[in-house]
Design a protein around this motif. Structure first.
Motif, PDB file in Angstrom:
ATOM      1  N   THR A 112      38.023  45.217  30.904  1.00 29.12           N
ATOM      2  CA  THR A 112      36.964  44.196  30.965  1.00 29.12           C
ATOM      3  C   THR A 112      37.504  42.926  31.640  1.00 29.12           C
ATOM      4  OG1 THR A 112      37.571  43.209  28.861  1.00 29.12           O
ATOM      5  CG2 THR A 112      35.960  45.019  28.804  1.00 29.12           C
ATOM      6  N   VAL A 113      36.623  42.299  32.354  1.00 29.89           N
ATOM      7  CA  VAL A 113      36.998  41.042  33.013  1.00 29.89           C
ATOM      8  C   VAL A 113      35.967  39.980  32.667  1.00 29.89           C
ATOM      9  CG1 VAL A 113      37.420  39.873  35.204  1.00 29.89           C
ATOM     10  CG2 VAL A 113      38.151  42.247  34.905  1.00 29.89           C
ATOM     11  N   THR A 114      36.467  38.832  32.205  1.00 28.11           N
ATOM     12  CA  THR A 114      35.577  37.732  31.817  1.00 28.11           C
ATOM     13  C   THR A 114      35.922  36.493  32.645  1.00 28.11           C
ATOM     14  OG1 THR A 114      35.612  38.597  29.571  1.00 28.11           O
ATOM     15  CG2 THR A 114      34.748  36.356  29.875  1.00 28.11           C
ATOM     16  N   ASN A 115      34.962  35.978  33.353  1.00 31.73           N
ATOM     17  CA  ASN A 115      35.203  34.732  34.106  1.00 31.73           C
ATOM     18  C   ASN A 115      34.621  33.555  33.342  1.00 31.73           C
ATOM     19  OD1 ASN A 115      36.027  36.613  36.086  1.00 31.73           O
ATOM     20  ND2 ASN A 115      35.521  35.125  37.705  1.00 31.73           N
ATOM     21  N   ILE A 116      35.497  32.596  33.042  1.00 31.48           N
ATOM     22  CA  ILE A 116      35.064  31.397  32.311  1.00 31.48           C
ATOM     23  C   ILE A 116      34.939  30.277  33.327  1.00 31.48           C
ATOM     24  CG2 ILE A 116      35.738  29.743  30.523  1.00 31.48           C
ATOM     25  CD1 ILE A 116      37.368  32.286  29.383  1.00 31.48           C
ATOM     26  N   HIS A 117      33.731  29.810  33.490  1.00 31.19           N
ATOM     27  CA  HIS A 117      33.475  28.940  34.635  1.00 31.19           C
ATOM     28  C   HIS A 117      32.558  27.794  34.246  1.00 31.19           C
ATOM     29  CE1 HIS A 117      29.246  30.154  35.272  1.00 31.19           C
ATOM     30  NE2 HIS A 117      29.654  31.221  34.608  1.00 31.19           N
ATOM     31  N   HIS A 118      32.416  26.872  35.155  1.00 29.68           N
ATOM     32  CA  HIS A 118      31.387  25.848  35.016  1.00 29.68           C
ATOM     33  C   HIS A 118      30.494  25.991  36.237  1.00 29.68           C
ATOM     34  CE1 HIS A 118      29.766  21.646  35.127  1.00 29.68           C
ATOM     35  NE2 HIS A 118      29.576  21.951  33.863  1.00 29.68           N
ATOM     36  N   ARG A 125      27.097  41.215  42.801  1.00 32.26           N
ATOM     37  CA  ARG A 125      27.663  42.550  42.651  1.00 32.26           C
ATOM     38  C   ARG A 125      28.685  42.589  41.507  1.00 32.26           C
ATOM     39  NH1 ARG A 125      31.309  46.085  45.112  1.00 32.26           N
ATOM     40  NH2 ARG A 125      32.206  44.600  46.552  1.00 32.26           N
ATOM     41  N   GLN A 126      29.518  41.569  41.437  1.00 33.79           N
ATOM     42  CA  GLN A 126      30.520  41.535  40.370  1.00 33.79           C
ATOM     43  C   GLN A 126      29.842  41.472  39.008  1.00 33.79           C
ATOM     44  OE1 GLN A 126      33.574  42.251  41.100  1.00 33.79           O
ATOM     45  NE2 GLN A 126      32.895  42.213  43.237  1.00 33.79           N
ATOM     46  N   ALA A 127      28.802  40.687  38.927  1.00 27.75           N
ATOM     47  CA  ALA A 127      28.082  40.578  37.661  1.00 27.75           C
ATOM     48  C   ALA A 127      27.466  41.929  37.310  1.00 27.75           C
ATOM     49  CB  ALA A 127      27.004  39.500  37.767  1.00 27.75           C
ATOM     50  N   HIS A 128      26.937  42.566  38.309  1.00 28.28           N
ATOM     51  CA  HIS A 128      26.298  43.859  38.104  1.00 28.28           C
ATOM     52  C   HIS A 128      27.321  44.916  37.690  1.00 28.28           C
ATOM     53  CE1 HIS A 128      23.437  47.093  38.729  1.00 28.28           C
ATOM     54  NE2 HIS A 128      24.350  47.712  39.468  1.00 28.28           N
ATOM     55  N   ARG A 187      31.976  39.722  33.138  1.00 36.32           N
ATOM     56  CA  ARG A 187      31.201  38.914  32.215  1.00 36.32           C
ATOM     57  C   ARG A 187      31.412  37.437  32.592  1.00 36.32           C
ATOM     58  NH1 ARG A 187      31.773  37.977  26.010  1.00 36.32           N
ATOM     59  NH2 ARG A 187      33.993  38.219  26.441  1.00 36.32           N
ATOM     60  N   PHE A 188      30.370  36.694  32.650  1.00 39.12           N
ATOM     61  CA  PHE A 188      30.487  35.275  33.012  1.00 39.12           C
ATOM     62  C   PHE A 188      30.170  34.409  31.807  1.00 39.12           C
ATOM     63  CE2 PHE A 188      30.102  37.316  37.071  1.00 39.12           C
ATOM     64  CZ  PHE A 188      30.984  36.598  37.871  1.00 39.12           C
ATOM     65  N   LEU A 189      31.116  33.583  31.417  1.00 41.95           N
ATOM     66  CA  LEU A 189      30.901  32.657  30.309  1.00 41.95           C
ATOM     67  C   LEU A 189      30.904  31.237  30.852  1.00 41.95           C
ATOM     68  CD1 LEU A 189      33.272  34.077  27.541  1.00 41.95           C
ATOM     69  CD2 LEU A 189      30.799  34.409  27.783  1.00 41.95           C
ATOM     70  N   ALA A 190      29.804  30.563  30.625  1.00 38.43           N
ATOM     71  CA  ALA A 190      29.718  29.192  31.145  1.00 38.43           C
ATOM     72  C   ALA A 190      30.354  28.236  30.149  1.00 38.43           C
ATOM     73  CB  ALA A 190      28.266  28.812  31.398  1.00 38.43           C
ATOM     74  N   CYS A 191      31.325  27.506  30.612  1.00 37.85           N
ATOM     75  CA  CYS A 191      32.013  26.522  29.791  1.00 37.85           C
ATOM     76  C   CYS A 191      31.453  25.156  30.132  1.00 37.85           C
ATOM     77  CB  CYS A 191      33.513  26.597  30.076  1.00 37.85           C
ATOM     78  SG  CYS A 191      34.463  25.277  29.311  1.00 37.85           S
ATOM     79  N   THR A 192      31.240  24.327  29.130  1.00 44.07           N
ATOM     80  CA  THR A 192      30.647  23.015  29.431  1.00 44.07           C
ATOM     81  C   THR A 192      31.695  21.993  29.854  1.00 44.07           C
ATOM     82  OG1 THR A 192      30.744  22.525  27.078  1.00 44.07           O
ATOM     83  CG2 THR A 192      28.617  23.294  27.953  1.00 44.07           C
ATOM     84  N   ASP A 193      32.960  22.269  29.529  1.00 41.02           N
ATOM     85  CA  ASP A 193      34.005  21.330  29.945  1.00 41.02           C
ATOM     86  C   ASP A 193      35.315  22.094  30.148  1.00 41.02           C
ATOM     87  OD1 ASP A 193      35.703  19.268  30.461  1.00 41.02           O
ATOM     88  OD2 ASP A 193      35.616  18.393  28.434  1.00 41.02           O
ATOM     89  N   LEU A 194      35.562  22.466  31.379  1.00 41.85           N
ATOM     90  CA  LEU A 194      36.733  23.296  31.663  1.00 41.85           C
ATOM     91  C   LEU A 194      38.040  22.555  31.398  1.00 41.85           C
ATOM     92  CD1 LEU A 194      35.459  25.126  34.841  1.00 41.85           C
ATOM     93  CD2 LEU A 194      36.199  26.217  32.723  1.00 41.85           C
ATOM     94  N   ALA A 195      37.971  21.223  31.418  1.00 42.26           N
ATOM     95  CA  ALA A 195      39.193  20.451  31.166  1.00 42.26           C
ATOM     96  C   ALA A 195      39.636  20.611  29.711  1.00 42.26           C
ATOM     97  CB  ALA A 195      38.949  18.981  31.482  1.00 42.26           C
ATOM     98  N   ALA A 196      38.725  21.090  28.853  1.00 43.58           N
ATOM     99  CA  ALA A 196      39.066  21.220  27.432  1.00 43.58           C
ATOM    100  C   ALA A 196      39.461  22.649  27.065  1.00 43.58           C
ATOM    101  CB  ALA A 196      37.878  20.759  26.589  1.00 43.58           C
ATOM    102  N   VAL A 197      39.590  23.526  28.031  1.00 44.71           N
ATOM    103  CA  VAL A 197      39.924  24.920  27.724  1.00 44.71           C
ATOM    104  C   VAL A 197      41.362  25.023  27.213  1.00 44.71           C
ATOM    105  CG1 VAL A 197      40.402  27.154  28.814  1.00 44.71           C
ATOM    106  CG2 VAL A 197      38.236  25.983  29.265  1.00 44.71           C
ATOM    107  N   GLN A 198      41.530  25.850  26.167  1.00 48.11           N
ATOM    108  CA  GLN A 198      42.864  26.084  25.589  1.00 48.11           C
ATOM    109  C   GLN A 198      43.227  27.558  25.769  1.00 48.11           C
ATOM    110  OE1 GLN A 198      44.797  23.993  23.488  1.00 48.11           O
ATOM    111  NE2 GLN A 198      43.441  22.193  23.532  1.00 48.11           N
ATOM    112  N   VAL A 199      44.459  27.793  26.210  1.00 45.89           N
ATOM    113  CA  VAL A 199      44.958  29.160  26.330  1.00 45.89           C
ATOM    114  C   VAL A 199      46.208  29.254  25.471  1.00 45.89           C
ATOM    115  CG1 VAL A 199      45.826  30.921  27.912  1.00 45.89           C
ATOM    116  CG2 VAL A 199      44.072  29.298  28.697  1.00 45.89           C
TER     117      VAL A 199
END
Lengths: 320, 143, 647
Positions: free
Chosen positions: C423-429, C444-447, C451-463
């Motif tokens: 699985t591949v998940t893209n976390i984007h704004h 095509r990628q979505a199809h 999976r696309f997850l919309a993040c409201t503030d990418l600067a706050a992402v924690q890994v």
């Protein structure tokens, strides 16, 4: 025996430094005295105005006139000398460009009187006396020369044949001029007897100017330990050398002091101060903002110390 | 007596401010006719001497207009101008020339309205100050 | 010689000028002026009829100066200068009084406009009375081209110039060409194989006798100017002679293994190495800091193994100088290093990669030979891609690099192709996809399962390390735990860009990329004539743009540098009067183009008029009046000021 050329020396608004130059010729002054006939030199010898007036018009070969012109007496003497002399040389910074006295053009006649006779802390004048051009005491009338609004350079008042700037001109400058006169090798009338280039051309520190002479800010002399070998401008000091006529022998620079500009603008330059402002602005870093110029307390007095009467904006007094 | 109409000289760089004035013309944005332009290639060409010369020759107000900082056609001529006029601005009041009689500003080629505003503002300010009198030189024209 | 004779032409410009300004009054006043010899009026001076009239009048009336009272000089100065030139009047004696844009169109009251126009005309006449000739000078040029950087943009620039018959030199820091593109497996959205795309272009470079390739090389000095540059290039010895064909026989015997920069540290190569098989040039190179011959003198294995006798430990470093007419900067970019933002987990959580690193893992010339593997060798079952890592934030990259979104979308494509069921998940704004093809690629990628997850503030992402893998959390989406995280990092100026710009005397923009001469009209020109910029050296761009810019930069360069043709120099240059110059060098400090040099022997400054662009800043800087700005002299400006103030 050939007739020796008649020479006059006179001072208008000046400090006497230009007269010192004559004395500073040292032993050479004897050669001068042997070669010329000094007919008028109130500073050193007992001549009266009447002696001068008695000469035939044009009888004097060369009149060296130093000092600026502000009073009616100075103007009168300048006119008289012009009539009596075949050749008038404006001698020294004040005669050429107004010199230090012309800094008074930054203020007004009224303010000068107010300060000198009333406001200055050392004045004790309860009666509020001010000088007047004409006063009658016990039936006798006393006259003082009129005090004009504006300090002028000599050429504003009379036609001047040659100019020799400097505060004062050096004895060498004078010696060369005398030799030009005696040998009949004076350049065409109107010329400045001196170099056409600016002081940088002969400055002993010219080679030390860095390739990038940019300075972060203008600095005052009292705030720095001056490096005795490096270009003073590159040290952030206002050295007027780039905008000042060569001819002094860089004596101030040799004394580790920046040039203050007493030889006036280089040839073909209309306004020494404007040129220096532009030159200085060119090397002043932009990002320092107003801080870069904060040390410049008195720009007009700095850039026009000797040339106010020859400047675009300070040559005529504007009432404020 | 007619209202005093100041004489204002503006030195403008060819690439930004002159073009901005051209655009003001193209858009028919009327501005004070008292403002007259001298074109130079770069505001870096404007010697403080020119500003003084304009005052001495009878201008009541003088402007230098160039490209915005960072946009100079010749990289940094406007920054040189800014430094020169920082010094000049400190000095003009010593000669009895009020600060409002001189203005250094930036007008981009597209800023027609900004040009119009600056021209009008300057005219209003100088009109309020009245005529500049540098005695002895206003009447006398220098050759 | 008598007084100069001045002709004044009044243009009605249809109703534009004549309707707003009373030209009858103006003409009457001009007729009575002593300093005006000829006054002519025309309905439309720029029309064919008007131009004919203008030229004929000048030819018949024996005038020295011309004042054209019409529109902006930016509109028609050149028109009338050229016509005057045809009539035998030097173009320096043509003045325009801009009474249209600066008077007629902005002054509603006709009397006021007429009064203003009189002053504008007066200023132009006074200026014309002391106008001076402007000479058109020209210069022979070198038509060769230097390309700095052998990536896609540089290669295309070189091939374009070579196709036009020009000698081209490519200088690249690496040991072989290919730049950033050669490190990727597939280019999006076409999914063409990148090495296959580049291979024929590299071969074309190799086989083109007009192209010289200097690798492991850097430009160390640039002198001169447009059409006449002299460049100095330093080349580090590779210790392998060009007779090497890249057979790799020496790799097997070399006992030293070093981390590979080409593999971004994810793999290794030997101390003698090539970047990939089939590189151009094909020859290997020796890493002298690792090779035992150079470190302790104990090894000669490669010498013995080489079937061609190509190893030459004594090969010297080399420095050469040559002349070119134009320089194309195609130095590419560097990828942002996420270590500075610890929340992104890079460098601390093992299987967090940057997008370029992921590209290496997926690449057939990469460390895993295109197998996407975690550090422990397993294939990832789940991958998260974090968009805009470090971008759009003031503490890292303040801008959008506009190409990373497309690269980030490619991750899903590559992972699914290799690892069925992953699985591949893209976390984007925002998603920056600027062409229909890119948008179709996204769909095509979505199809196909990204999976696309919309993040409201990418600067706050924690890994960080989670319970079942790597945990990615942030505002606006449910946290995910995955085997692998790919950070879509942005593009920064290549290392050394600032130093190179200093050598070339070109400007950088606020972000440190090369600033274009004009952002729209001359976007492949750098801020100095003769220096061009292509590809990511000018700012992040996609591959088609890099190719186009490489070709465009060279096209622009060689269209002006034609063999046998001279180039015209700027006419309104500054010139220094040696009799007045005191050698203070303030003009030199003022010049933005380094056109002024100091002649130490004569102790005066000299303007190189081939470099001077005529801004006149040096003339204002000159404290002695020695520097004169042609066509904008102190006297001319003084006359103009007087003319504007005294009618």
């Amino acid at each position: 025996m050939t007739v020796k050329p008649k020479v006059a020396f006179y001072w208008c608004a000046s400090c006497g430094g230009c007269e010192e130059t004559v004395v500073d010729l040292g032993a050479r002054v004897l050669d001068v005295v042997a070669a010329v006939d000094i007919v008028f030199w109130p500073c050193a010898l007992d001549f009266k105005t009447a002696d001068l007036a008695a000469l035939a018009d044009g009888a004097i070969s060369v009149a060296f006139v130093n000092g600026a012109v502000r009073t009616s007496e100075q103007a009168h003497m300048a006119e008289l000398l012009r009539r009596k002399a075949a050749c008038v040389i404006a001698f020294g910074a004040c005669a050429c460009h107004g010199g230090i006295p012309a800094l008074a053009n930054l203020t007004s006649r009224e303010r000068i009187l107010q300060r000198s006779y009333h406001a200055s802390p050392t004045v004790d004048n309860p009666a509020g006396t001010e000088p007047r051009e004409s006063t009658t005491i016990d039936g006798h009338r006393l006259n003082l020369p009129a005090f004009a609004d504006t300090v002028h350079k000599l050429s504003d008042v009379i036609a001047v044949d040659y100019s020799m700037p400097g505060c004062p001109p050096t004895p060498d400058n004078l010696w060369q001029a005398v030799n030009l006169i005696l040998t009949g090798k004076l350049p065409p009338r109107g010329a400045v007897l001196g170099s056409v280039k600016s002081l940088c051309s002969s400055c002993p520190r010219n080679d030390s100017r860095p390739d990038d002479p940019t300075i972060p800010k203008i600095r005052r002399l009292i705030d720095v330990v001056v490096d005795p070998a490096t270009c003073l401008l590159a040290q952030g000091l206002v050295c007027m050398g780039p905008a000042t006529r060569d001819g002094c022998g860089a004596r101030c620079i040799e004394g580790n002091m920046p040039c203050t500009g007493c030889y006036g603008p280089a040839a073909d330059v209309q306004d020494q101060g404007a040129r220096m402002v532009s030159a200085l602005g060119t090397i002043l870093q932009n990002d320092a903002g107003d801080q870069g110029t904060a040390a410049l307390d008195d720009p007009a007095g700095t850039f026009y110390r000797y040339t106010m009467a020859a400047s675009l904006l300070g040559a005529e007094r504007k009432d404020v | 007596m007619a209202e005093f109409e100041p004489k204002i000289v503006a030195f403008v760089c060819n690439w930004c401010s002159y073009a901005g004035a051209d655009k003001a013309g193209g858009q028919k944005l009327a501005y004070a006719a008292q403002v007259k332009l001298v074109r130079v290639m770069c505001s870096g060409r404007v010697d403080p001497l020119f500003v003084m010369d304009a005052f001495r020759q009878g201008a009541d107000g003088v402007m230098v207009l160039g490209c915005h900082p960072g946009d100079c056609h010749y990289r940094a001529g406007n920054k040189k101008a800014q430094q020169r006029f920082r010094i000049l601005s400190r000095m003009l009041p010593q000669f009895g020339i009020e600060s409002d009689r001189f203005r250094l500003d930036w007008v981009a080629a597209g800023e027609a309205e900004r040009f119009q505003t600056i021209a009008n503002e300057m005219t209003d300010r100088v009109r309020a100050l009245g005529p500049l009198r540098i005695r002895g030189y206003v009447a006398k024209e220098v050759a | 010689m008598g007084r100069p004779r001045t002709a004044v032409f009044l243009c009605n410009c249809g109703p534009n000028i004549a309707g707003a300004i009373d030209l009858d009054i103006i003409a009457g006043q001009l007729a009575s002026r002593q300093d005006v010899a000829v006054v002519e009026r025309h309905a439309l001076l720029c029309s064919p009829d008007g131009q004919q009239f203008f030229r004929d009048t000048l030819q018949n009336r024996q005038v020295d100066n011309v004042v054209v009272v019409a529109c902006s000089p930016k509109m028609h100065e050149k028109t009338f200068q050229d016509l005057a030139g045809e009539a035998g009047i030097n173009i320096g004696h043509v003045q325009m009084a801009n009474v249209r844009e600066h008077c007629a169109w902005v002054t509603p009251d006709k009397a006021t406009a007429t009064a203003k126009a009189q002053l504008l005309i007066n200023a132009a006449i006074r200026r014309s009375l002391i106008s001076e000739n402007l000479e058109q000078r020209s210069m022979e040029v070198n038509t060769d081209v230097l390309v700095i950087g052998g990536g896609l943009a540089g290669i295309e620039a070189a091939l374009t110039a070579a196709a036009a018959g020009r000698k081209v030199t490519i200088v690249d820091r690496e040991i072989s060409l290919g730049g950033a593109v050669i490190k990727t497996e597939e280019v999006a959205p076409s999914l063409e194989c990148a090495p296959c795309l580049l291979a024929p272009r590299l071969a074309a470079v190799r086989d083109n006798s007009n192209i010289t390739v200097l690798t492991r090389a850097e430009v160390t000095e640039v002198r001169g100017f447009y059409g006449n540059f002299t460049v100095r290039v330093r080349r580090q010895a590779r210790a392998i002679e060009p007779s090497c064909i890249g057979c790799e026989a020496c790799f097997e015997v070399c006992p030293v293994t070093v981390p590979s920069r080409f593999h971004l540290g994810l793999g290794t190569h030997k101390a003698v190495y090539t970047l990939f098989p089939g590189s151009v040039p094909a020859a290997a190179a020796i890493d002298k800091s690792a090779c035992r011959h150079f470190t302790d003198g104990t090894c000669n294995a490669c010498v013995e193994a080489c079937p061609f006798g190509a190893v030459n430990f004594d090969q010297p470093d080399d420095e050469s100088e040559f002349a070119v007419g134009a320089i194309v900067v195609a130095t590419g970019f560097s990828s942002w290093d996420p270590r500075s933002i610890s929340a992104l987990g890079y460098g601390t959580v093992p299987d967090v990669y940057t997008l370029p690193e992921f590209e290496r893992l997926a690449s057939s010339n990469g460390p895993t030979h295109s197998e996407i593997r975690l550090r422990d060798g397993r294939a990832p079952r789940s991958v998260a891609v974090v968009h805009c890592a470090g971008s759009l934030r003031p503490d890292a990259i303040p801008y959008c690099s506009r190409v990373c979104c497309l690269g980030a979308l490619k991750v899903g494509e590559l992972v699914r192709k290799q690892i069925p069921g992953a699985t591949v998940t893209n976390i984007h704004h925002d998603l920056v996809l600027t062409t229909p093809r890119e948008q179709a690629f996204y769909r095509r990628q979505a199809h196909e399962g990204t999976r696309f997850l919309a993040c409201t503030d990418l600067a706050a992402v924690q890994v960080r390390t989670g319970d079942h893998g790597i945990r990615v959390e942030g505002p606006g989406f449910e946290p995910v735990e995955v085997d692998m995280v790919v950070l879509a990092t942005g593009l920064q100026p290549a290392a050394g860009t600032r130093e190179l710009a200093g050598l070339l005397n070109v400007e950088l923009d606020a972000d440190g990329f090369l600033k274009p001469d004009h952002a729209v009209l001359h976007c492949t020109g750098a801020s100095l004539d003769g220096i061009y910029v292509a590809g990511c050296a000018a700012g992040p761009c996609d591959l088609p743009t890099a190719v186009t810019q490489g070709q465009a930069a060279v096209g622009d360069a060689i269209s002006k540098l034609m063999p046998g043709r001279r180039i015209n120099l700027e006419m309104m240059t500054s010139v220094i009067d040696a009799d007045l110059c005191a050698g203070c060098r303030l003009c030199k400090a003022a010049c933005p183009y380094k056109a002024v040099s100091f002649d130490r022997e004569r102790k005066v400054c000299v303007v190189n008029e081939a470099i001077c662009r005529g801004c006149g800043t040096c003339s204002a800087a000159c404290p002695t009046g020695a520097s004169k700005a042609r066509h904008f002299t102190d006297a001319q400006i003084h006359a103009e000021i007087g003319g504007l103030l005294h009618g």
